[in-house]
Design a protein around this motif. Structure first.
Motif, PDB file in Angstrom:
ATOM      1  N   ASP A 178     -14.860  -6.258   0.765  1.00  0.00           N
ATOM      2  CA  ASP A 178     -16.070  -6.654   1.477  1.00  0.00           C
ATOM      3  C   ASP A 178     -16.468  -8.105   1.199  1.00  0.00           C
ATOM      4  O   ASP A 178     -17.519  -8.378   0.635  1.00  0.00           O
ATOM      5  N   ILE A 208      -7.639  -5.617   5.866  1.00  0.00           N
ATOM      6  CA  ILE A 208      -6.736  -4.498   5.639  1.00  0.00           C
ATOM      7  C   ILE A 208      -7.176  -3.675   4.429  1.00  0.00           C
ATOM      8  O   ILE A 208      -7.187  -2.455   4.468  1.00  0.00           O
ATOM      9  N   PHE A 209      -7.587  -4.377   3.366  1.00  0.00           N
ATOM     10  CA  PHE A 209      -7.947  -3.656   2.152  1.00  0.00           C
ATOM     11  C   PHE A 209      -9.420  -3.291   2.088  1.00  0.00           C
ATOM     12  O   PHE A 209      -9.904  -2.831   1.060  1.00  0.00           O
ATOM     13  N   MET A 210     -10.145  -3.535   3.172  1.00  0.00           N
ATOM     14  CA  MET A 210     -11.569  -3.242   3.203  1.00  0.00           C
ATOM     15  C   MET A 210     -12.290  -3.922   2.035  1.00  0.00           C
ATOM     16  O   MET A 210     -13.160  -3.345   1.390  1.00  0.00           O
ATOM     17  N   TRP A 243     -11.305  -3.051 -11.343  1.00  0.00           N
ATOM     18  CA  TRP A 243     -10.250  -4.052 -11.296  1.00  0.00           C
ATOM     19  C   TRP A 243      -8.992  -3.512 -10.609  1.00  0.00           C
ATOM     20  O   TRP A 243      -8.180  -4.261 -10.132  1.00  0.00           O
ATOM     21  N   GLN A 244      -8.867  -2.187 -10.515  1.00  0.00           N
ATOM     22  CA  GLN A 244      -7.664  -1.661  -9.887  1.00  0.00           C
ATOM     23  C   GLN A 244      -7.601  -2.029  -8.418  1.00  0.00           C
ATOM     24  O   GLN A 244      -6.533  -2.284  -7.875  1.00  0.00           O
ATOM     25  N   PHE A 258      -2.431   2.225  -7.633  1.00  0.00           N
ATOM     26  CA  PHE A 258      -3.677   1.545  -7.273  1.00  0.00           C
ATOM     27  C   PHE A 258      -4.314   2.253  -6.089  1.00  0.00           C
ATOM     28  O   PHE A 258      -3.630   2.880  -5.296  1.00  0.00           O
ATOM     29  N   PRO A 259      -5.642   2.102  -5.945  1.00  0.00           N
ATOM     30  CA  PRO A 259      -6.279   2.653  -4.752  1.00  0.00           C
ATOM     31  C   PRO A 259      -5.891   1.850  -3.509  1.00  0.00           C
ATOM     32  O   PRO A 259      -5.537   0.674  -3.607  1.00  0.00           O
ATOM     33  N   VAL A 260      -5.938   2.489  -2.364  1.00  0.00           N
ATOM     34  CA  VAL A 260      -5.576   1.831  -1.109  1.00  0.00           C
ATOM     35  C   VAL A 260      -6.562   0.717  -0.782  1.00  0.00           C
ATOM     36  O   VAL A 260      -6.208  -0.319  -0.249  1.00  0.00           O
ATOM     37  N   MET A 261      -7.835   0.962  -1.113  1.00  0.00           N
ATOM     38  CA  MET A 261      -8.842  -0.002  -0.671  1.00  0.00           C
ATOM     39  C   MET A 261     -10.032   0.062  -1.604  1.00  0.00           C
ATOM     40  O   MET A 261      -9.993   0.743  -2.614  1.00  0.00           O
ATOM     41  N   ALA A 281       0.303   2.458  -3.618  1.00  0.00           N
ATOM     42  CA  ALA A 281      -0.845   3.349  -3.546  1.00  0.00           C
ATOM     43  C   ALA A 281      -0.429   4.757  -3.147  1.00  0.00           C
ATOM     44  O   ALA A 281      -0.941   5.732  -3.670  1.00  0.00           O
ATOM     45  N   CYS A 334      -6.036  -5.406  -7.317  1.00  0.00           N
ATOM     46  CA  CYS A 334      -4.634  -5.706  -7.591  1.00  0.00           C
ATOM     47  C   CYS A 334      -3.791  -5.859  -6.333  1.00  0.00           C
ATOM     48  O   CYS A 334      -3.060  -6.840  -6.187  1.00  0.00           O
ATOM     49  N   ILE A 382       0.853  -1.191   0.000  1.00  0.00           N
ATOM     50  CA  ILE A 382       0.000   0.000   0.000  1.00  0.00           C
ATOM     51  C   ILE A 382       0.886   1.236   0.000  1.00  0.00           C
ATOM     52  O   ILE A 382       0.675   2.182  -0.749  1.00  0.00           O
TER      53      ILE A 382
END
Lengths: 517, 287, 312
Positions: free
Chosen positions: C259, C255-257, C173-174, C165-168, C159, C177, C155
């Motif tokens: 769901d 950690i990455f939320m 699709w990003q 990439f997004p944090v969460m 990120a 990753c 992250i």
């Protein structure tokens, strides 16, 4: 042969790179919209906090209704935790059991329907019919509606009735619209939820809002329960503001021109509840030594990195009955040693832990980890108590309820909002009187019982304050509870976010004032 | 002609390889022994009391007094890392010892015996294997309470079938080899066949897996610590030190990097050793 | 073959019974009193009589085995009770979050295969050369860091610093990753080594020597003989890894939320939501058993020696 293996190498490398490239690429989606969108990450919204959904009549979900600007209560607290009218214009205490509340005439629910006495009546009736805490607090006997007013008659004298109505469970929703399958409701607030799940709430400005027009078109409330993820989401710009960052992360945003921090003291106290069912704890000297050996200053200034205030009693200083109105012993390891020695606790076998009559001075410290401060407190106490000759065995577990039930612990440390309604009675009736819900340590003091009895029947504000101070002082003198610190709550937001500030009640977050520049 | 030349090169290479492997084995074994010695004599080696808090010295960056800095309680991190070697390495070793011995015994028994008892035990092992490790550990921690020993018990429960399956697979694939059949025909007792013929020929993969598992288990325990189900404070244990320090990655990175590097080096060392053991036991080089 | 599959399906029944019995017993012991727990979570203050009625209603006053049977019948009909916390049906909540986890698991396995098989073979073929050392070195590194640490570093770099990439999040699709990479790094590091070891072992076998002696081309040996034999081990390992993957997603999802059910499980554990934990345990176990069965069938198909052994 060598050549062939080289070909193979090249082939495999090619296969690899293709695989890696196709696996993950890179691009960041950029949304272009004229509307302002506020992304808000919070650790507070989660299933384990029992506040998911927006139905105020269910468990703690009302906190979400009010926090995220969907619902409003009849009265609210200002920054000094004083009552102010909100959906109401005021109230008249007709007699000890009867209150008449006058309502604003210009309030509409987000579906365009007018809020009337009838709709408030229907909402409150449903509240006391289905909610778990409200009926006990409000003790409502009957409600009558008349135009833009409601009259509430209670079973007993309830001096704190108006305060209780500020509890988020008192958010006024349109009962005719009811609660949708995904736990959405129709409220009167500046925002309307378009989607509600256990992890996210999507909000849009309420076109029918009775107050000033919301300045931000869309708000997304995201549940981010991991502190580090929350930190990095704010740093990466995925969210515009965050609530509940780990203390260690706050440093990253302090003195940083790209962010603003809004902090306030709350009445959430970190307290140690001593278990009188334990033989060691029954010893007055042990409890006294424990109170003296807790390094509250070190805990708040170092471990919480200044984001907390050392506590004396159950209430912080922004209450008239709080702060240093209650006197406690100072942090004094040497004094604690003397107290223990005088009571016959001596270290006979030289292991640094005192004994008395063959009993080791070892206490079992039960706590949980979902509040990041509690394990820190436990470990800090473990070290300072050891200096005084008290061994602490920490049991930090989220199944603490099972251990509480089993009763085999000496101290239970937890976090508790002591004055959610701005009134002291709630804390005492839940913590210090016989058989109360949170009096897990079976604390009993006749004087406290009498004083709380008086408090229940006292309407005069100053006298209530006096009583509260007396009760708290007695509890502290008995060392039944040791109060470590009050939570200082912080919102961190990107520069340019305005109208978003931490409130001491912890009830109000998203309001019509929220703006992004 | 060309072929023969190539063959002779291979032979020479594998001889060289053998020497190298032996050297590596000695080096890595020696390093592991050093690590174990550190763990054993941790309390003698620490420069400071690893449990002594001094809030006035919280989060000091590494300097000459505190080579690895201090944590947020002002405890010396070098001392805690050294002390942590004890709880971390020993609990992982204990765990691997338990699962490899029990798992292998069961696996050999099943593979050799075959029949009903084999399928019953294998179904039981399936039941255990079927539980995701973390979830089972969490359930056990719920019953027994947290703590590193409970974490070991929980992980042992779900990890033995791996060895059982491995051992059984090995037995299945060699039990019908001509030399075993010959031993059977010549009237050797099952015990003799197992100990003399089966075990020596299957120990390789098991030993390798066990050595490599030490690292894996160390990290599983760290994962449990992350969820608050591993070592209890204030015990210096690398996994819990890491998870407690993780929010300081950006502000005081040494707090997480010190135990992180310790785990990293230790796991790596055991993996290297496992790899070397594999090379040594490789039948090709043994010949 | 069909006979074998039928046999295995019948063998599944006791396993499933075993799984359910074990998780029921565990949760039964862990919960203490389900009714107390239920009311504790909703604020308490309920009289003993109400609790007794609730116990009778839920059938909790009956003997253990009766309770177990009732519960089993419930599961069979898709009724796994209601969550203590959210009051939602457990089964529906669980099923609604399952696709996210399966998605993550599949991408992780795919990434693992894509990374570990070529790297493993490459390292084996180039044994004791630079490429081999490099690959092994990387696999050692990937294999020696706890998942949560890897995810934090990923992250931080991908990120925060590189903003790739997004944090969460659960969208696009990003956002898959980084969690995929975290899970795949640990697994790929492990399986690269395994693939290398297996291929090496095969390469050193007599038939390979023989084939070489006969002048069969190295590529042919590798692709036709060695890989086919090595597949046996690789498939088993991958199947086994699904178990650790399903469990491992729990931390990573939190950690990455992400769901999925892993996050659901961790949240439920924090909240002591036993019916939800139970559903998670059983479903994960069942999924795993089914995957295992498929592996065995594949195994069976790939290795004639074992086929003979089992059919004989």
């Amino acid at each position: 042969m060598k050549k062939k293996s080289k070909v193979l190498t090249i082939l495999l490398t090619a296969a690899l790179s293709v695989g890696l490239l196709s696996g993950c690429g890179s691009s960041t989606a950029s949304k272009s919209s004229d509307e302002k969108v506020f992304n808000y990450g919070t650790v507070a919204y989660s299933v384990s906090n029992s506040n998911t959904g927006l139905n105020p009549h269910n468990s703690y979900s009302g906190w979400s209704t009010v926090r995220y600007g969907v619902g409003e209560t009849l009265f609210k607290f200002n920054e000094k935790m004083e009552l102010e009218p909100w959906l109401a214009t005021g109230y008249e205490q007709i007699d000890e059991n009867t209150v008449k509340i006058n309502l604003r005439d210009d309030v509409k629910f987000s579906n365009g329907k007018k809020m009337t006495g009838e709709s408030v009546k229907a909402c409150l009736e449903d509240l006391v019919a289905v909610h778990d805490r409200a009926p006990k607090d409000l003790q409502i006997k009957s409600i009558t509606a008349d135009g833009q007013s409601v009259t509430i008659i209670s079973e007993n004298k309830v001096p704190g009735l108006i305060s209780y109505l500020c509890d988020p469970y008192g958010a006024i929703i349109d009962m005719e619209a009811g609660v949708s399958a995904n736990k959405n409701v129709v409220g009167t607030g500046p925002y309307v939820a378009t989607a509600v799940s256990d992890t996210e709430i999507n909000l849009e400005a309420n076109a029918n809002y009775w107050g000033s027009t919301p300045k931000v078109g869309k708000v997304n409330v995201k549940s981010i329960t991991d502190g580090d993820t929350l930190t990095m989401a704010l740093q990466s710009g995925e969210i515009d503001a965050a609530q509940g960052l780990p203390y260690a992360s706050l440093k990253l945003f302090q003195d940083n021109k790209d962010y603003t921090i809004s902090s306030t003291n709350t009445s959430r106290v970190y307290q140690a509840c001593l278990n009188y069912k334990s033989a060691v704890i029954q010893d007055d000297a042990v409890r006294k030594a424990m109170a003296m050996a807790m390094d509250k200053n070190g805990f708040t200034s170092v471990l919480l990195q200044g984001n907390g205030t050392p506590a004396e009693g159950p209430f912080p200083s922004n209450f008239t009955f709080g702060g240093d109105k209650v006197k406690t012993a100072d942090y004094d390891i040497e004094g604690a040693k003397k107290v223990l020695e005088a009571a016959g606790w001596v270290d006979t076998d030289g292991d640094g832990i005192r004994e008395k009559d063959g009993q080791r001075l070892s206490i079992n410290w039960l706590t949980y980890t979902s509040r990041q401060e509690l394990p820190l407190l436990a470990e800090s106490v473990q070290a300072s108590y050891k200096q005084a000759g008290i061994e602490v065995i920490v049991n930090a577990t989220d199944s603490y309820k099972d251990f509480l039930k089993a009763g085999n612990y000496d101290v239970f440390a937890n976090a508790f909002v002591t004055a959610p309604t701005g009134d002291p009675q709630y804390y005492f009736t839940t913590h210090v009187v016989d058989g109360s819900d949170y009096n897990k340590g079976s604390y009993h003091n006749d004087k406290v019982e009498t004083l709380v009895g008086q408090l229940r029947n006292e309407f005069d504000k100053d006298k209530r304050s006096d009583l509260a101070i007396q009760i708290a002082q007695q509890v502290v003198n008995d060392n039944a509870y040791i109060y470590a610190s009050y939570l200082k709550m912080s919102f961190v937001m990107k520069k340019g976010v305005t109208g978003f500030s931490a409130h001491p009640s912890d009830y109000y977050e998203i309001t019509a004032d929220l703006d992004m520049n | 002609m060309e072929m023969r030349l190539e063959k002779s090169i291979t032979v020479r290479k594998s001889k060289l390889h053998k020497d190298q492997t032996t050297i590596k084995l000695y080096v890595f074994s020696a390093l592991v022994v050093v690590l174990l010695l550190i763990a054993v004599f941790a309390s003698q080696l620490v420069p400071y009391d690893p449990y002594q808090q001094d809030l006035g010295k919280a989060l000091l960056a590494p300097d000459s007094n505190h080579l690895l800095g201090t944590d947020r309680y002002g405890r010396d991190l070098l001392s805690r890392v050294i002390m942590g070697a004890q709880s971390t390495i020993f609990s992982s070793l204990l765990l691997v010892a338990i699962i490899s011995v029990i798992g292998t015994s069961i696996g050999v028994f099943c593979g050799y015996k075959g029949g009903k008892i084999d399928s019953i035990i294998m179904r039981i092992s399936d039941v255990f294997l079927a539980f995701p490790g973390m979830v089972f550990a969490i359930a056990v921690a719920g019953v027994l309470g947290g703590g590193i020993m409970n974490a070991v018990v929980a992980l042992a429960c779900i990890s033995w079938p791996k060895f059982a399956r491995l051992a059984r697979g090995q037995v299945l694939s060699i039990k019908n080899m001509p030399y075993i059949s010959a031993a059977k025909l010549s009237g050797s007792k099952p015990a003799k066949i197992i100990f003399k013929h089966l075990l020596p020929n299957m120990m390789g993969p098991i030993l390798v897996t066990a050595t490599l598992d030490i690292g894996t288990m160390m990290m599983e325990l760290a994962g449990l610590s992350f969820l608050g189900l591993g070592a209890m404070p204030p015990i210096a244990e690398w996994g819990s030190m890491m998870s407690n320090g993780r929010s300081m990655l950006q502000t005081s990175p040494w707090v997480i990097l010190a135990p992180g590097c310790a785990i990293f080096i230790t796991v790596m060392l055991f993996n290297l050793l496992g790899d070397t053991v594999r090379d040594v036991l490789d039948p090709q080089t043994k010949k | 073959m069909r006979k074998y599959i039928g046999k295995r399906l019948i063998q599944l029944i006791p396993i499933i019974l075993g799984i359910t019995l074990m998780s029921f017993t565990l949760m039964h012991t862990a919960t203490g009193d389900a009714v107390d727990a239920l009311y504790d979570n909703s604020g308490g203050g309920v009289t003993e009589q109400v609790k007794a009625e609730k116990r009778a209603e839920l059938g909790l006053d009956q003997p253990f085995l009766v309770q177990y049977t009732n519960w089993l019948v419930g599961i069979a009909t898709g009724d796994m009770g209601t969550s203590y916390i959210s009051n939602q049906p457990v089964f529906e909540t669980f099923v609604s979050k399952l696709p996210a986890t399966i998605y993550l698991t599949l991408t992780s396995i795919l990434a693992t295969v894509v990374i570990s098989i070529p790297f493993g073979i490459l390292a084996a073929v180039r044994q004791n050369r630079m490429t081999d050392y490099l690959i092994r070195g990387m696999s050692f590194i990937g294999n020696s860091m706890p998942g949560f640490f890897v995810s934090l570093l990923l992250i931080y770099f991908f990120a925060l610093k590189l903003k790739l990439f997004p944090v969460m999040g659960n969208d696009g699709w990003q956002s898959i990753c980084l969690p995929t990479l975290t899970l795949a790094i640990a697994m790929a590091a492990k399986y690269t080594r395994q693939v290398r070891a297996t291929v090496l072992e095969e390469l050193n076998k007599d038939y390979v020597m023989g084939a070489r002696a006969r002048g069969v081309r190295e590529m042919v040996i590798l692709w036709s003989s060695v890989l086919k034999s090595a597949m046996l081990t690789i498939v088993t390992l991958l199947a086994l890894s699904i178990g650790s993957l399903l469990g491992g997603t729990a931390i990573i999802e939190s950690i990455f939320m992400w769901d999925g059910v892993g996050k659901l499980a961790v949240d439920s554990i924090m909240a002591r939501d036993y019916p939800m934990i139970q559903a998670y345990v059983i479903w994960m176990a069942l999924i795993y058993v089914l995957v295992n069965l498929l592996t065995d069938i594949l195994y069976h198909y790939l290795d004639p020696r074992i086929r003979l052994e089992q059919e004989g």
